[in-house]
Motif scaffolding. Structure first.
Motif, PDB file in Angstrom:
ATOM      1  N   GLN A  87       0.820  -1.216   0.000  1.00 37.83           N
ATOM      2  CA  GLN A  87       0.000   0.000   0.000  1.00 37.83           C
ATOM      3  C   GLN A  87       0.849   1.259   0.000  1.00 37.83           C
ATOM      4  OE1 GLN A  87      -2.411  -0.294   3.495  1.00 37.83           O
ATOM      5  NE2 GLN A  87      -3.822  -1.791   2.607  1.00 37.83           N
ATOM      6  N   ARG A  88       1.973   1.220   0.700  1.00 39.83           N
ATOM      7  CA  ARG A  88       2.834   2.396   0.842  1.00 39.83           C
ATOM      8  C   ARG A  88       3.922   2.470  -0.229  1.00 39.83           C
ATOM      9  NH1 ARG A  88      -0.831   2.962   3.926  1.00 39.83           N
ATOM     10  NH2 ARG A  88      -0.765   3.565   6.100  1.00 39.83           N
ATOM     11  N   ASP A  89       3.954   1.473  -1.086  1.00 35.90           N
ATOM     12  CA  ASP A  89       4.999   1.387  -2.108  1.00 35.90           C
ATOM     13  C   ASP A  89       6.389   1.420  -1.463  1.00 35.90           C
ATOM     14  OD1 ASP A  89       5.894   1.045  -4.719  1.00 35.90           O
ATOM     15  OD2 ASP A  89       6.054   3.210  -5.080  1.00 35.90           O
ATOM     16  N   ARG A  90       6.518   0.621  -0.424  1.00 39.73           N
ATOM     17  CA  ARG A  90       7.775   0.466   0.322  1.00 39.73           C
ATOM     18  C   ARG A  90       8.075  -1.011   0.428  1.00 39.73           C
ATOM     19  NH1 ARG A  90      10.703   5.137   1.483  1.00 39.73           N
ATOM     20  NH2 ARG A  90       9.240   6.801   1.921  1.00 39.73           N
ATOM     21  N   SER A  91       9.277  -1.317   0.857  1.00 36.50           N
ATOM     22  CA  SER A  91       9.614  -2.720   1.106  1.00 36.50           C
ATOM     23  C   SER A  91       9.175  -3.100   2.513  1.00 36.50           C
ATOM     24  CB  SER A  91      11.123  -2.943   0.964  1.00 36.50           C
ATOM     25  OG  SER A  91      11.809  -2.287   2.016  1.00 36.50           O
ATOM     26  N   ALA A  92       8.951  -4.387   2.722  1.00 40.57           N
ATOM     27  CA  ALA A  92       8.620  -4.871   4.062  1.00 40.57           C
ATOM     28  C   ALA A  92       9.769  -4.544   5.024  1.00 40.57           C
ATOM     29  CB  ALA A  92       8.341  -6.372   4.025  1.00 40.57           C
ATOM     30  N   HIS A  93      10.985  -4.630   4.547  1.00 38.83           N
ATOM     31  CA  HIS A  93      12.154  -4.301   5.359  1.00 38.83           C
ATOM     32  C   HIS A  93      12.083  -2.851   5.828  1.00 38.83           C
ATOM     33  CE1 HIS A  93      16.494  -3.171   5.827  1.00 38.83           C
ATOM     34  NE2 HIS A  93      16.455  -4.269   6.548  1.00 38.83           N
ATOM     35  N   TRP A  94      11.718  -1.922   4.929  1.00 31.82           N
ATOM     36  CA  TRP A  94      11.625  -0.505   5.290  1.00 31.82           C
ATOM     37  C   TRP A  94      10.546  -0.313   6.355  1.00 31.82           C
ATOM     38  CZ3 TRP A  94       8.115   3.372   5.661  1.00 31.82           C
ATOM     39  CH2 TRP A  94       8.616   4.674   5.775  1.00 31.82           C
ATOM     40  N   ILE A  95       9.395  -0.973   6.191  1.00 32.57           N
ATOM     41  CA  ILE A  95       8.298  -0.850   7.161  1.00 32.57           C
ATOM     42  C   ILE A  95       8.763  -1.300   8.544  1.00 32.57           C
ATOM     43  CG2 ILE A  95       6.011  -1.766   7.802  1.00 32.57           C
ATOM     44  CD1 ILE A  95       5.806   0.188   5.478  1.00 32.57           C
ATOM     45  N   MET A  96       9.448  -2.426   8.612  1.00 32.30           N
ATOM     46  CA  MET A  96       9.906  -2.936   9.911  1.00 32.30           C
ATOM     47  C   MET A  96      10.962  -2.025  10.526  1.00 32.30           C
ATOM     48  SD  MET A  96       9.887  -7.076   9.380  1.00 32.30           S
ATOM     49  CE  MET A  96      10.619  -7.098   7.755  1.00 32.30           C
ATOM     50  N   ARG A  97      11.895  -1.549   9.723  1.00 35.66           N
ATOM     51  CA  ARG A  97      12.922  -0.630  10.249  1.00 35.66           C
ATOM     52  C   ARG A  97      12.287   0.650  10.760  1.00 35.66           C
ATOM     53  NH1 ARG A  97      17.367   0.527   6.149  1.00 35.66           N
ATOM     54  NH2 ARG A  97      17.842   2.009   7.781  1.00 35.66           N
ATOM     55  N   GLU A  98      11.318   1.191  10.007  1.00 38.24           N
ATOM     56  CA  GLU A  98      10.651   2.427  10.424  1.00 38.24           C
ATOM     57  C   GLU A  98       9.857   2.213  11.710  1.00 38.24           C
ATOM     58  OE1 GLU A  98       9.423   6.456  10.264  1.00 38.24           O
ATOM     59  OE2 GLU A  98      11.138   5.345   9.470  1.00 38.24           O
ATOM     60  N   ALA A  99       9.185   1.078  11.830  1.00 34.23           N
ATOM     61  CA  ALA A  99       8.437   0.778  13.048  1.00 34.23           C
ATOM     62  C   ALA A  99       9.367   0.715  14.258  1.00 34.23           C
ATOM     63  CB  ALA A  99       7.673  -0.533  12.883  1.00 34.23           C
ATOM     64  N   ILE A 100      10.491   0.067  14.087  1.00 37.33           N
ATOM     65  CA  ILE A 100      11.468  -0.041  15.183  1.00 37.33           C
ATOM     66  C   ILE A 100      12.043   1.331  15.517  1.00 37.33           C
ATOM     67  CG2 ILE A 100      13.725  -0.969  15.837  1.00 37.33           C
ATOM     68  CD1 ILE A 100      12.917  -3.489  14.144  1.00 37.33           C
ATOM     69  N   ARG A 101      12.372   2.135  14.488  1.00 30.95           N
ATOM     70  CA  ARG A 101      12.913   3.478  14.717  1.00 30.95           C
ATOM     71  C   ARG A 101      11.927   4.335  15.502  1.00 30.95           C
ATOM     72  NH1 ARG A 101      12.296   8.338  13.479  1.00 30.95           N
ATOM     73  NH2 ARG A 101      10.625   7.932  12.000  1.00 30.95           N
ATOM     74  N   GLN A 102      10.651   4.303  15.096  1.00 34.72           N
ATOM     75  CA  GLN A 102       9.641   5.099  15.789  1.00 34.72           C
ATOM     76  C   GLN A 102       9.441   4.622  17.227  1.00 34.72           C
ATOM     77  OE1 GLN A 102       5.944   5.565  13.653  1.00 34.72           O
ATOM     78  NE2 GLN A 102       7.007   6.107  11.760  1.00 34.72           N
ATOM     79  N   TYR A 103       9.421   3.317  17.429  1.00 35.29           N
ATOM     80  CA  TYR A 103       9.248   2.775  18.780  1.00 35.29           C
ATOM     81  C   TYR A 103      10.401   3.207  19.685  1.00 35.29           C
ATOM     82  CZ  TYR A 103       8.996  -0.436  22.677  1.00 35.29           C
ATOM     83  OH  TYR A 103       8.953  -0.955  23.946  1.00 35.29           O
ATOM     84  N   VAL A 104      11.622   3.065  19.203  1.00 35.08           N
ATOM     85  CA  VAL A 104      12.788   3.416  20.021  1.00 35.08           C
ATOM     86  C   VAL A 104      12.783   4.915  20.328  1.00 35.08           C
ATOM     87  CG1 VAL A 104      15.311   3.547  20.036  1.00 35.08           C
ATOM     88  CG2 VAL A 104      14.177   1.452  19.284  1.00 35.08           C
ATOM     89  N   SER A 105      12.474   5.747  19.341  1.00 41.70           N
ATOM     90  CA  SER A 105      12.409   7.197  19.568  1.00 41.70           C
ATOM     91  C   SER A 105      11.346   7.551  20.597  1.00 41.70           C
ATOM     92  CB  SER A 105      12.118   7.937  18.260  1.00 41.70           C
ATOM     93  OG  SER A 105      13.191   7.804  17.374  1.00 41.70           O
ATOM     94  N   ARG A 106      10.179   6.928  20.488  1.00 37.69           N
ATOM     95  CA  ARG A 106       9.089   7.197  21.428  1.00 37.69           C
ATOM     96  C   ARG A 106       9.471   6.773  22.839  1.00 37.69           C
ATOM     97  NH1 ARG A 106       5.360   4.465  18.948  1.00 37.69           N
ATOM     98  NH2 ARG A 106       5.565   2.596  20.217  1.00 37.69           N
ATOM     99  N   GLU A 107      10.083   5.616  22.980  1.00 38.37           N
ATOM    100  CA  GLU A 107      10.463   5.141  24.313  1.00 38.37           C
ATOM    101  C   GLU A 107      11.585   5.985  24.912  1.00 38.37           C
ATOM    102  OE1 GLU A 107       8.825   2.777  26.203  1.00 38.37           O
ATOM    103  OE2 GLU A 107       7.397   3.104  24.572  1.00 38.37           O
ATOM    104  N   GLU A 108      12.520   6.434  24.083  1.00 38.08           N
ATOM    105  CA  GLU A 108      13.572   7.337  24.582  1.00 38.08           C
ATOM    106  C   GLU A 108      12.959   8.647  25.063  1.00 38.08           C
ATOM    107  OE1 GLU A 108      17.371   5.846  21.880  1.00 38.08           O
ATOM    108  OE2 GLU A 108      16.078   7.446  21.115  1.00 38.08           O
ATOM    109  N   ALA A 109      11.995   9.182  24.308  1.00 37.72           N
ATOM    110  CA  ALA A 109      11.330  10.422  24.711  1.00 37.72           C
ATOM    111  C   ALA A 109      10.572  10.218  26.020  1.00 37.72           C
ATOM    112  CB  ALA A 109      10.388  10.906  23.611  1.00 37.72           C
ATOM    113  N   ARG A 110       9.916   9.070  26.155  1.00 37.38           N
ATOM    114  CA  ARG A 110       9.196   8.766  27.397  1.00 37.38           C
ATOM    115  C   ARG A 110      10.173   8.695  28.569  1.00 37.38           C
ATOM    116  NH1 ARG A 110       4.321   5.632  27.486  1.00 37.38           N
ATOM    117  NH2 ARG A 110       4.969   4.936  25.432  1.00 37.38           N
TER     118      ARG A 110
END
Length: 89
Positions: free
Chosen positions: A21-44
């Protein structure tokens, strides 16, 4: 550092569908999800650390602003050029 990640077939399918749907690779989706999670938890963690430091400072000094003082300052924020009110006992 190469890392493997084991996910179940349902999640794999969801990731692949989203990637398509996003015209991205599954690898990119997983990396982005992990990046966002880590950033959010660091901010918390930063927020909790700052809150604990603020609480410790208040307990040491007793200096504070009331909610009314804070709201009044925020209502005029940027309009009068004055900084925040001074904290008091």
């Amino acid at each position: 550092m190469a890392t493997s990640l084991k996910i179940d077939d349902e999640m794999k399918g969801r990731i692949q569908a989203l990637a398509k749907q996003r015209d991205r690779s599954a690898h990119w989706i997983m990396r982005e999800a992990i990046r966002q999670y880590v950033s959010r938890e660091e901010a918390r963690d930063d927020f909790v650390r700052e809150a604990r430091e603020s609480w410790a400072e208040y307990r040491e000094t007793g200096l504070h602003l009331t909610a009314d003082e804070t709201f009044a300052w925020l209502d005029r924020w940027g309009s009068d050029g004055a900084g925040p009110p001074a904290c008091h006992d």
